[in-house]
Write a protein that holds these residues in place. Structure first.
Motif, PDB file in Angstrom:
ATOM      1  N   ILE A   1      36.952  21.634 -13.018  1.00 48.53           N
ATOM      2  CA  ILE A   1      36.555  21.325 -14.387  1.00 48.53           C
ATOM      3  C   ILE A   1      36.077  19.882 -14.449  1.00 48.53           C
ATOM      4  CG2 ILE A   1      37.350  21.116 -16.794  1.00 48.53           C
ATOM      5  CD1 ILE A   1      39.608  23.102 -16.026  1.00 48.53           C
ATOM      6  N   GLN A   2      34.993  19.662 -15.181  1.00 46.79           N
ATOM      7  CA  GLN A   2      34.560  18.307 -15.496  1.00 46.79           C
ATOM      8  C   GLN A   2      34.139  18.291 -16.948  1.00 46.79           C
ATOM      9  OE1 GLN A   2      32.299  16.166 -12.669  1.00 46.79           O
ATOM     10  NE2 GLN A   2      31.488  14.741 -14.178  1.00 46.79           N
ATOM     11  N   ALA A   3      34.875  17.540 -17.751  1.00 46.48           N
ATOM     12  CA  ALA A   3      34.608  17.447 -19.185  1.00 46.48           C
ATOM     13  C   ALA A   3      34.299  15.998 -19.538  1.00 46.48           C
ATOM     14  CB  ALA A   3      35.817  17.934 -19.986  1.00 46.48           C
ATOM     15  N   ALA A   4      33.512  15.813 -20.560  1.00 48.54           N
ATOM     16  CA  ALA A   4      33.090  14.473 -20.961  1.00 48.54           C
ATOM     17  C   ALA A   4      34.252  13.629 -21.475  1.00 48.54           C
ATOM     18  CB  ALA A   4      32.005  14.563 -22.033  1.00 48.54           C
ATOM     19  N   ASP A   5      35.246  14.274 -22.099  1.00 51.53           N
ATOM     20  CA  ASP A   5      36.354  13.537 -22.708  1.00 51.53           C
ATOM     21  C   ASP A   5      37.538  14.476 -22.888  1.00 51.53           C
ATOM     22  OD1 ASP A   5      35.674  15.103 -24.998  1.00 51.53           O
ATOM     23  OD2 ASP A   5      34.284  13.546 -25.642  1.00 51.53           O
ATOM     24  N   LEU A   6      38.663  13.953 -23.348  1.00 46.39           N
ATOM     25  CA  LEU A   6      39.869  14.768 -23.513  1.00 46.39           C
ATOM     26  C   LEU A   6      39.726  15.875 -24.562  1.00 46.39           C
ATOM     27  CD1 LEU A   6      42.736  12.179 -23.030  1.00 46.39           C
ATOM     28  CD2 LEU A   6      42.166  14.113 -21.556  1.00 46.39           C
ATOM     29  N   PRO A   7      39.102  15.635 -25.717  1.00 43.79           N
ATOM     30  CA  PRO A   7      38.938  16.743 -26.665  1.00 43.79           C
ATOM     31  C   PRO A   7      38.112  17.900 -26.077  1.00 43.79           C
ATOM     32  CG  PRO A   7      38.613  14.663 -27.800  1.00 43.79           C
ATOM     33  CD  PRO A   7      38.700  14.349 -26.330  1.00 43.79           C
ATOM     34  N   THR A   8      37.077  17.583 -25.318  1.00 42.97           N
ATOM     35  CA  THR A   8      36.280  18.627 -24.676  1.00 42.97           C
ATOM     36  C   THR A   8      37.119  19.344 -23.629  1.00 42.97           C
ATOM     37  OG1 THR A   8      34.272  17.336 -25.027  1.00 42.97           O
ATOM     38  CG2 THR A   8      34.157  19.108 -23.398  1.00 42.97           C
ATOM     39  N   PHE A   9      37.881  18.602 -22.862  1.00 40.24           N
ATOM     40  CA  PHE A   9      38.773  19.177 -21.856  1.00 40.24           C
ATOM     41  C   PHE A   9      39.768  20.134 -22.500  1.00 40.24           C
ATOM     42  CE2 PHE A   9      42.765  18.778 -19.381  1.00 40.24           C
ATOM     43  CZ  PHE A   9      42.342  19.337 -18.189  1.00 40.24           C
TER      44      PHE A   9
ATOM     45  N   ALA B   1      34.575  10.671 -17.204  1.00 43.24           N
ATOM     46  CA  ALA B   1      34.771  12.115 -17.245  1.00 43.24           C
ATOM     47  C   ALA B   1      36.210  12.480 -16.906  1.00 43.24           C
ATOM     48  CB  ALA B   1      33.823  12.804 -16.272  1.00 43.24           C
ATOM     49  N   VAL B   2      36.654  13.588 -17.483  1.00 38.21           N
ATOM     50  CA  VAL B   2      37.963  14.143 -17.164  1.00 38.21           C
ATOM     51  C   VAL B   2      37.715  15.254 -16.140  1.00 38.21           C
ATOM     52  CG1 VAL B   2      40.001  15.325 -18.051  1.00 38.21           C
ATOM     53  CG2 VAL B   2      38.817  13.641 -19.477  1.00 38.21           C
ATOM     54  N   ARG B   3      38.275  15.089 -14.960  1.00 39.88           N
ATOM     55  CA  ARG B   3      38.115  16.097 -13.915  1.00 39.88           C
ATOM     56  C   ARG B   3      39.459  16.733 -13.642  1.00 39.88           C
ATOM     57  NH1 ARG B   3      36.675  14.314  -8.936  1.00 39.88           N
ATOM     58  NH2 ARG B   3      37.832  12.405  -9.325  1.00 39.88           N
ATOM     59  N   ALA B   4      39.438  18.030 -13.359  1.00 34.60           N
ATOM     60  CA  ALA B   4      40.689  18.747 -13.128  1.00 34.60           C
ATOM     61  C   ALA B   4      40.450  19.959 -12.250  1.00 34.60           C
ATOM     62  CB  ALA B   4      41.289  19.182 -14.462  1.00 34.60           C
ATOM     63  N   ILE B   5      41.547  20.473 -11.736  1.00 35.77           N
ATOM     64  CA  ILE B   5      41.562  21.724 -10.991  1.00 35.77           C
ATOM     65  C   ILE B   5      42.455  22.682 -11.772  1.00 35.77           C
ATOM     66  CG2 ILE B   5      42.317  22.855  -8.854  1.00 35.77           C
ATOM     67  CD1 ILE B   5      39.914  21.074  -8.403  1.00 35.77           C
TER      68      ILE B   5
ATOM     69  N   THR C   1      46.900  23.781 -14.649  1.00 36.41           N
ATOM     70  CA  THR C   1      45.835  22.795 -14.518  1.00 36.41           C
ATOM     71  C   THR C   1      46.403  21.439 -14.148  1.00 36.41           C
ATOM     72  OG1 THR C   1      44.616  23.976 -16.231  1.00 36.41           O
ATOM     73  CG2 THR C   1      43.880  21.748 -15.724  1.00 36.41           C
ATOM     74  N   SER C   2      45.722  20.779 -13.197  1.00 36.50           N
ATOM     75  CA  SER C   2      46.096  19.420 -12.803  1.00 36.50           C
ATOM     76  C   SER C   2      44.883  18.531 -12.984  1.00 36.50           C
ATOM     77  CB  SER C   2      46.525  19.390 -11.337  1.00 36.50           C
ATOM     78  OG  SER C   2      47.699  20.141 -11.147  1.00 36.50           O
ATOM     79  N   ILE C   3      45.051  17.447 -13.733  1.00 31.65           N
ATOM     80  CA  ILE C   3      43.987  16.467 -13.913  1.00 31.65           C
ATOM     81  C   ILE C   3      43.893  15.622 -12.648  1.00 31.65           C
ATOM     82  CG2 ILE C   3      43.272  14.410 -15.200  1.00 31.65           C
ATOM     83  CD1 ILE C   3      44.503  15.654 -17.694  1.00 31.65           C
ATOM     84  N   LEU C   4      42.670  15.399 -12.182  1.00 32.27           N
ATOM     85  CA  LEU C   4      42.433  14.570 -11.006  1.00 32.27           C
ATOM     86  C   LEU C   4      42.322  13.116 -11.459  1.00 32.27           C
ATOM     87  CD1 LEU C   4      39.779  16.850  -9.291  1.00 32.27           C
ATOM     88  CD2 LEU C   4      42.246  16.758  -8.867  1.00 32.27           C
ATOM     89  N   LEU C   5      43.188  12.286 -10.966  1.00 39.85           N
ATOM     90  CA  LEU C   5      43.260  10.899 -11.419  1.00 39.85           C
ATOM     91  C   LEU C   5      42.333   9.979 -10.621  1.00 39.85           C
ATOM     92  CD1 LEU C   5      47.099  10.666 -12.025  1.00 39.85           C
ATOM     93  CD2 LEU C   5      45.279  11.101 -13.704  1.00 39.85           C
ATOM     94  N   SER C   6      42.327  10.112  -9.311  1.00 44.49           N
ATOM     95  CA  SER C   6      41.461   9.287  -8.486  1.00 44.49           C
ATOM     96  C   SER C   6      41.117  10.036  -7.205  1.00 44.49           C
ATOM     97  CB  SER C   6      42.097   7.934  -8.156  1.00 44.49           C
ATOM     98  OG  SER C   6      43.266   8.123  -7.386  1.00 44.49           O
ATOM     99  N   THR C   7      40.011   9.656  -6.605  1.00 47.41           N
ATOM    100  CA  THR C   7      39.594  10.233  -5.342  1.00 47.41           C
ATOM    101  C   THR C   7      39.869   9.202  -4.265  1.00 47.41           C
ATOM    102  OG1 THR C   7      37.894  11.539  -6.431  1.00 47.41           O
ATOM    103  CG2 THR C   7      37.644  11.195  -4.055  1.00 47.41           C
ATOM    104  N   ILE C   8      40.556   9.618  -3.218  1.00 43.62           N
ATOM    105  CA  ILE C   8      40.928   8.657  -2.172  1.00 43.62           C
ATOM    106  C   ILE C   8      40.303   9.017  -0.843  1.00 43.62           C
ATOM    107  CG2 ILE C   8      43.040   7.906  -3.251  1.00 43.62           C
ATOM    108  CD1 ILE C   8      44.514   9.948  -1.519  1.00 43.62           C
TER     109      ILE C   8
END
Length: 143
Positions: free
Chosen positions: A110-118, A67-71, A136-143
């Motif tokens: 935001i949580q999208a299934a893929d980049l085109p949906t995002f 999933a593509v996650r972002a704020i 918008t900032s894409i979330l790359l990893s959770t630490i």
């Protein structure tokens, strides 16, 4: 379905389905204080028009690695915040919406299934009347 055809009940119904896509029609009717027939008619219309494209399972982020996650930070024009919030609630990929202080009025998760949906979600948000600016900032990893 174009955004202009949504009304407050459509947005509320979509928001409830985002919380629980398996909710019974009777439960939705009770929650939204309308008849079961009204809910069923709205669901049928939203599905037929393409506003609801399916019902899906939301998976814990540790399992949903594709999933593509972002704020997204959102600036709203004047006093249109309530109208903008209603429109945003109808976008399934916006999993959470927060009011905030400072330069930005709203923060959307935001949580999208893929980049085109995002990409489509970003376009849809930017087309909402009352939104002046967003970042918008894409979330790359959770630490």
């Amino acid at each position: 379905m174009q955004n202009s055809r949504y009304d407050s009940l459509d947005n509320a119904l979509i928001a409830e389905l985002r919380k629980d896509g398996r909710a019974a029609v009777s439960t939705l009717a009770d929650t939204l204080k309308v008849s079961r027939g009204t809910i069923q008619n709205r669901l049928d219309r939203l599905i037929a028009s393409g506003a609801i494209v399916g019902f899906t399972v939301r998976v814990h982020q540790h399992l949903d690695t594709g999933a593509v996650r972002a704020i997204m930070m959102i600036e709203v024009v004047g006093k249109s915040t309530a109208q903008v919030i209603n429109k945003l609630r109808g976008i399934a990929e916006l999993t959470r919406l927060h009011t905030t202080n400072g330069a930005w009025d709203l923060v959307a998760e935001i949580q999208a299934a893929d980049l085109p949906t995002f990409d489509a979600v970003l376009r849809q948000v930017r087309e909402i009347d009352g939104i002046l600016n967003s970042e918008t900032s894409i979330l790359l990893s959770t630490i």
